[in-house]
Design a protein around this motif. Structure first.
Motif, PDB file in Angstrom:
ATOM      1  N   ARG A  64     -12.483  11.175 -10.617  1.00  0.00           N
ATOM      2  CA  ARG A  64     -11.641  10.509 -11.619  1.00  0.00           C
ATOM      3  C   ARG A  64     -10.167  10.498 -11.228  1.00  0.00           C
ATOM      4  O   ARG A  64      -9.359   9.844 -11.875  1.00  0.00           O
ATOM      5  CB  ARG A  64     -11.819  11.199 -12.979  1.00  0.00           C
ATOM      6  CG  ARG A  64     -13.217  11.024 -13.533  1.00  0.00           C
ATOM      7  CD  ARG A  64     -13.377  11.727 -14.857  1.00  0.00           C
ATOM      8  NE  ARG A  64     -12.463  11.195 -15.866  1.00  0.00           N
ATOM      9  CZ  ARG A  64     -12.360  11.686 -17.096  1.00  0.00           C
ATOM     10  NH1 ARG A  64     -13.107  12.703 -17.463  1.00  0.00           N
ATOM     11  NH2 ARG A  64     -11.510  11.157 -17.945  1.00  0.00           N
ATOM     12  N   ALA A  65      -9.829  11.244 -10.184  1.00  0.00           N
ATOM     13  CA  ALA A  65      -8.413  11.375  -9.805  1.00  0.00           C
ATOM     14  C   ALA A  65      -7.938  10.252  -8.872  1.00  0.00           C
ATOM     15  O   ALA A  65      -6.741  10.140  -8.599  1.00  0.00           O
ATOM     16  CB  ALA A  65      -8.188  12.730  -9.138  1.00  0.00           C
ATOM     17  N   PHE A  66      -8.855   9.429  -8.393  1.00  0.00           N
ATOM     18  CA  PHE A  66      -8.456   8.368  -7.456  1.00  0.00           C
ATOM     19  C   PHE A  66      -7.802   7.205  -8.207  1.00  0.00           C
ATOM     20  O   PHE A  66      -8.299   6.782  -9.245  1.00  0.00           O
ATOM     21  CB  PHE A  66      -9.677   7.848  -6.678  1.00  0.00           C
ATOM     22  CG  PHE A  66     -10.158   8.816  -5.638  1.00  0.00           C
ATOM     23  CD1 PHE A  66      -9.780   8.678  -4.317  1.00  0.00           C
ATOM     24  CD2 PHE A  66     -10.971   9.885  -5.993  1.00  0.00           C
ATOM     25  CE1 PHE A  66     -10.204   9.579  -3.365  1.00  0.00           C
ATOM     26  CE2 PHE A  66     -11.410  10.796  -5.044  1.00  0.00           C
ATOM     27  CZ  PHE A  66     -11.019  10.644  -3.722  1.00  0.00           C
ATOM     28  N   GLY A  67      -6.710   6.720  -7.645  1.00  0.00           N
ATOM     29  CA  GLY A  67      -6.020   5.580  -8.249  1.00  0.00           C
ATOM     30  C   GLY A  67      -6.221   4.340  -7.399  1.00  0.00           C
ATOM     31  O   GLY A  67      -6.050   4.392  -6.171  1.00  0.00           O
ATOM     32  N   HIS A  68      -6.559   3.252  -8.041  1.00  0.00           N
ATOM     33  CA  HIS A  68      -6.850   2.017  -7.292  1.00  0.00           C
ATOM     34  C   HIS A  68      -5.651   1.569  -6.439  1.00  0.00           C
ATOM     35  O   HIS A  68      -5.803   1.246  -5.270  1.00  0.00           O
ATOM     36  CB  HIS A  68      -7.239   0.892  -8.257  1.00  0.00           C
ATOM     37  CG  HIS A  68      -8.512   1.156  -9.003  1.00  0.00           C
ATOM     38  ND1 HIS A  68      -9.739   0.718  -8.565  1.00  0.00           N
ATOM     39  CD2 HIS A  68      -8.748   1.829 -10.144  1.00  0.00           C
ATOM     40  CE1 HIS A  68     -10.672   1.094  -9.415  1.00  0.00           C
ATOM     41  NE2 HIS A  68     -10.101   1.775 -10.390  1.00  0.00           N
ATOM     42  N   SER A  69      -4.471   1.527  -7.053  1.00  0.00           N
ATOM     43  CA  SER A  69      -3.326   0.997  -6.290  1.00  0.00           C
ATOM     44  C   SER A  69      -2.900   1.969  -5.187  1.00  0.00           C
ATOM     45  O   SER A  69      -2.463   1.537  -4.114  1.00  0.00           O
ATOM     46  CB  SER A  69      -2.156   0.667  -7.220  1.00  0.00           C
ATOM     47  OG  SER A  69      -1.691   1.836  -7.841  1.00  0.00           O
ATOM     48  N   ASP A  70      -3.044   3.270  -5.431  1.00  0.00           N
ATOM     49  CA  ASP A  70      -2.745   4.236  -4.363  1.00  0.00           C
ATOM     50  C   ASP A  70      -3.706   4.047  -3.193  1.00  0.00           C
ATOM     51  O   ASP A  70      -3.316   4.153  -2.021  1.00  0.00           O
ATOM     52  CB  ASP A  70      -2.855   5.679  -4.878  1.00  0.00           C
ATOM     53  CG  ASP A  70      -1.793   6.004  -5.917  1.00  0.00           C
ATOM     54  OD1 ASP A  70      -0.779   5.283  -5.963  1.00  0.00           O
ATOM     55  OD2 ASP A  70      -1.988   6.965  -6.679  1.00  0.00           O
ATOM     56  N   MET A  71      -4.950   3.775  -3.506  1.00  0.00           N
ATOM     57  CA  MET A  71      -5.942   3.544  -2.446  1.00  0.00           C
ATOM     58  C   MET A  71      -5.599   2.287  -1.660  1.00  0.00           C
ATOM     59  O   MET A  71      -5.727   2.241  -0.437  1.00  0.00           O
ATOM     60  CB  MET A  71      -7.353   3.442  -3.046  1.00  0.00           C
ATOM     61  CG  MET A  71      -7.878   4.765  -3.589  1.00  0.00           C
ATOM     62  SD  MET A  71      -9.450   4.604  -4.484  1.00  0.00           S
ATOM     63  CE  MET A  71     -10.599   4.225  -3.157  1.00  0.00           C
ATOM     64  N   LYS A  72      -5.113   1.269  -2.369  1.00  0.00           N
ATOM     65  CA  LYS A  72      -4.741   0.036  -1.664  1.00  0.00           C
ATOM     66  C   LYS A  72      -3.575   0.296  -0.712  1.00  0.00           C
ATOM     67  O   LYS A  72      -3.542  -0.223   0.412  1.00  0.00           O
ATOM     68  CB  LYS A  72      -4.372  -1.063  -2.662  1.00  0.00           C
ATOM     69  CG  LYS A  72      -4.080  -2.389  -1.966  1.00  0.00           C
ATOM     70  CD  LYS A  72      -3.387  -3.379  -2.857  1.00  0.00           C
ATOM     71  CE  LYS A  72      -3.021  -4.623  -2.048  1.00  0.00           C
ATOM     72  NZ  LYS A  72      -1.698  -5.143  -2.376  1.00  0.00           N
ATOM     73  N   THR A  73      -2.626   1.111  -1.152  1.00  0.00           N
ATOM     74  CA  THR A  73      -1.483   1.443  -0.293  1.00  0.00           C
ATOM     75  C   THR A  73      -1.953   2.118   0.997  1.00  0.00           C
ATOM     76  O   THR A  73      -1.496   1.788   2.091  1.00  0.00           O
ATOM     77  CB  THR A  73      -0.509   2.375  -1.047  1.00  0.00           C
ATOM     78  OG1 THR A  73      -0.052   1.701  -2.215  1.00  0.00           O
ATOM     79  CG2 THR A  73       0.682   2.755  -0.180  1.00  0.00           C
ATOM     80  N   VAL A  74      -2.875   3.057   0.860  1.00  0.00           N
ATOM     81  CA  VAL A  74      -3.413   3.745   2.043  1.00  0.00           C
ATOM     82  C   VAL A  74      -4.146   2.737   2.939  1.00  0.00           C
ATOM     83  O   VAL A  74      -3.979   2.732   4.169  1.00  0.00           O
ATOM     84  CB  VAL A  74      -4.362   4.898   1.628  1.00  0.00           C
ATOM     85  CG1 VAL A  74      -5.042   5.504   2.843  1.00  0.00           C
ATOM     86  CG2 VAL A  74      -3.588   5.959   0.852  1.00  0.00           C
ATOM     87  N   CYS A  75      -4.938   1.881   2.317  1.00  0.00           N
ATOM     88  CA  CYS A  75      -5.685   0.880   3.096  1.00  0.00           C
ATOM     89  C   CYS A  75      -4.734  -0.047   3.857  1.00  0.00           C
ATOM     90  O   CYS A  75      -5.036  -0.460   4.976  1.00  0.00           O
ATOM     91  CB  CYS A  75      -6.612   0.084   2.180  1.00  0.00           C
ATOM     92  SG  CYS A  75      -8.050   1.041   1.634  1.00  0.00           S
ATOM     93  N   ASN A  76      -3.607  -0.366   3.247  1.00  0.00           N
ATOM     94  CA  ASN A  76      -2.620  -1.201   3.938  1.00  0.00           C
ATOM     95  C   ASN A  76      -2.180  -0.571   5.247  1.00  0.00           C
ATOM     96  O   ASN A  76      -1.950  -1.262   6.232  1.00  0.00           O
ATOM     97  CB  ASN A  76      -1.386  -1.394   3.045  1.00  0.00           C
ATOM     98  CG  ASN A  76      -1.313  -2.795   2.499  1.00  0.00           C
ATOM     99  OD1 ASN A  76      -1.585  -3.758   3.219  1.00  0.00           O
ATOM    100  ND2 ASN A  76      -0.982  -2.920   1.231  1.00  0.00           N
ATOM    101  N   GLY A  77      -2.046   0.733   5.259  1.00  0.00           N
ATOM    102  CA  GLY A  77      -1.646   1.411   6.483  1.00  0.00           C
ATOM    103  C   GLY A  77      -2.709   1.369   7.562  1.00  0.00           C
ATOM    104  O   GLY A  77      -2.413   1.181   8.748  1.00  0.00           O
ATOM    105  N   PHE A  78      -3.971   1.512   7.147  1.00  0.00           N
ATOM    106  CA  PHE A  78      -5.065   1.580   8.118  1.00  0.00           C
ATOM    107  C   PHE A  78      -5.555   0.199   8.563  1.00  0.00           C
ATOM    108  O   PHE A  78      -6.134   0.057   9.639  1.00  0.00           O
ATOM    109  CB  PHE A  78      -6.256   2.343   7.524  1.00  0.00           C
ATOM    110  CG  PHE A  78      -6.120   3.842   7.607  1.00  0.00           C
ATOM    111  CD1 PHE A  78      -6.659   4.548   8.687  1.00  0.00           C
ATOM    112  CD2 PHE A  78      -5.467   4.562   6.625  1.00  0.00           C
ATOM    113  CE1 PHE A  78      -6.536   5.930   8.768  1.00  0.00           C
ATOM    114  CE2 PHE A  78      -5.341   5.948   6.691  1.00  0.00           C
ATOM    115  CZ  PHE A  78      -5.870   6.635   7.780  1.00  0.00           C
ATOM    116  N   ALA A  79      -5.351  -0.823   7.730  1.00  0.00           N
ATOM    117  CA  ALA A  79      -6.026  -2.103   7.958  1.00  0.00           C
ATOM    118  C   ALA A  79      -5.643  -2.801   9.252  1.00  0.00           C
ATOM    119  O   ALA A  79      -6.454  -3.512   9.845  1.00  0.00           O
ATOM    120  CB  ALA A  79      -5.772  -3.035   6.774  1.00  0.00           C
ATOM    121  N   SER A  80      -4.427  -2.601   9.698  1.00  0.00           N
ATOM    122  CA  SER A  80      -4.017  -3.289  10.930  1.00  0.00           C
ATOM    123  C   SER A  80      -4.583  -2.588  12.165  1.00  0.00           C
ATOM    124  O   SER A  80      -4.576  -3.152  13.260  1.00  0.00           O
ATOM    125  CB  SER A  80      -2.487  -3.319  11.030  1.00  0.00           C
ATOM    126  OG  SER A  80      -1.996  -2.013  11.278  1.00  0.00           O
TER     127      SER A  80
END
Lengths: 173, 94
Positions: A64-80
């Motif tokens: 329950r502690a995961f935040g959608h937008s925080d996860m997107k921020t992390v994904c932005n770093g890894f996606a490239s």
């Protein structure tokens, strides 16, 4: 079956529910379910990684502690796939190169995150079945790609960052 | 974020169009339109809207094709340093 698998199956079902004239509600819910399937896939693996089996309620609480937008921020770093694009706190834990499978899963998350938001809230959009089917196919591929990389050390960093990167940055400020 | 951050710098739009115009799309892809905007998080985004013949009732092959090329295209755009995140949508011919 785990929730993420059920959601993916539901997304598939909804995208083909009406064989001739798909209802917008079905296509929108298919896109939404596709996003939540990958969200729960990653959250489930991350909670398993960071929380012990006992007490059983602990993992559920961690999920329950995961935040959608925080996860997107992390994904932005890894996606490239470029280590230089990671936040410093995460970068120091990652061993280059980032596996293409992790980068691809991160990119799929971003695409589905935005698609889910539009499907749920943007009533000006009209969806084709191809819109929904492509998003479902994207989620299916992300599941396959994740299966191939989930035991890599960089995958452990990725999963943990999904939960903690924001706190790491606070700590280094 | 200011409007200047969101709208496409001429070089950015040209870089995206150059990659798209060289791409060999399947025959049932009639064309594309670009819509520069912000995404649901407020980050710069480019929505690439493809017109596809059988978008309303696509074959399995069409779904595979568009999933393939959208992933490859996204990777290439990111590698090229495009700062608007590429999102993909598929519409039927008018």
């Amino acid at each position: 079956m785990a929730l993420h698998h059920d959601l993916l199956e539901q997304a598939r079902h909804l995208s083909t529910r009406e064989p001739k004239r798909p209802r917008q509600a079905s296509l929108r819910r298919a896109i939404s379910a596709a996003y939540y399937s990958i969200f729960h896939l990653l959250v489930s693996d991350a909670a398993t990684l960071v929380a012990p089996v006992r007490p059983p309620a602990l993992r559920l609480q961690v999920r329950r502690a995961f935040g959608h937008s925080d996860m997107k921020t992390v994904c932005n770093g890894f996606a490239s796939g470029q280590v230089d694009n990671l936040r410093r706190s995460t970068r120091q834990l990652v061993k280059a190169p980032i596996e293409p499978g992790i980068a691809s899963v991160a990119a799929c998350f971003i695409e589905l995150y935005d698609a889910r938001h539009a499907a749920d809230y943007d009533l000006a959009l009209s969806y084709t079945r191809l819109d929904a089917s492509q998003k479902v196919a994207l989620a299916e591929r992300a599941f396959d790609q994740w299966h191939n990389v989930r035991t890599e050390p960089n995958a452990a960093v990725f999963l943990t960052a999904l939960l903690l990167q924001k706190q790491w940055e606070r700590g280094s400020a | 974020m200011s409007e200047a951050d969101v709208g496409p710098a001429p070089a950015e739009e040209a870089r995206i169009r150059k990659i798209l115009d060289k791409w060999r799309f399947p025959r049932n892809v009639r064309g594309y339109e670009l819509d520069f905007d912000v995404d649901s998080s407020g980050d710069p985004a480019v929505y690439i809207v493809f017109t596809v013949d059988d978008a309303m009732n696509p074959s399995d092959q069409t779904v595979r094709n568009v999933t393939d090329f959208s992933q490859e295209l996204r990777n290439q755009l990111l590698r090229a340093g495009v700062r608007h995140w590429p999102y993909f949508r598929f519409q039927a011919p008018a």
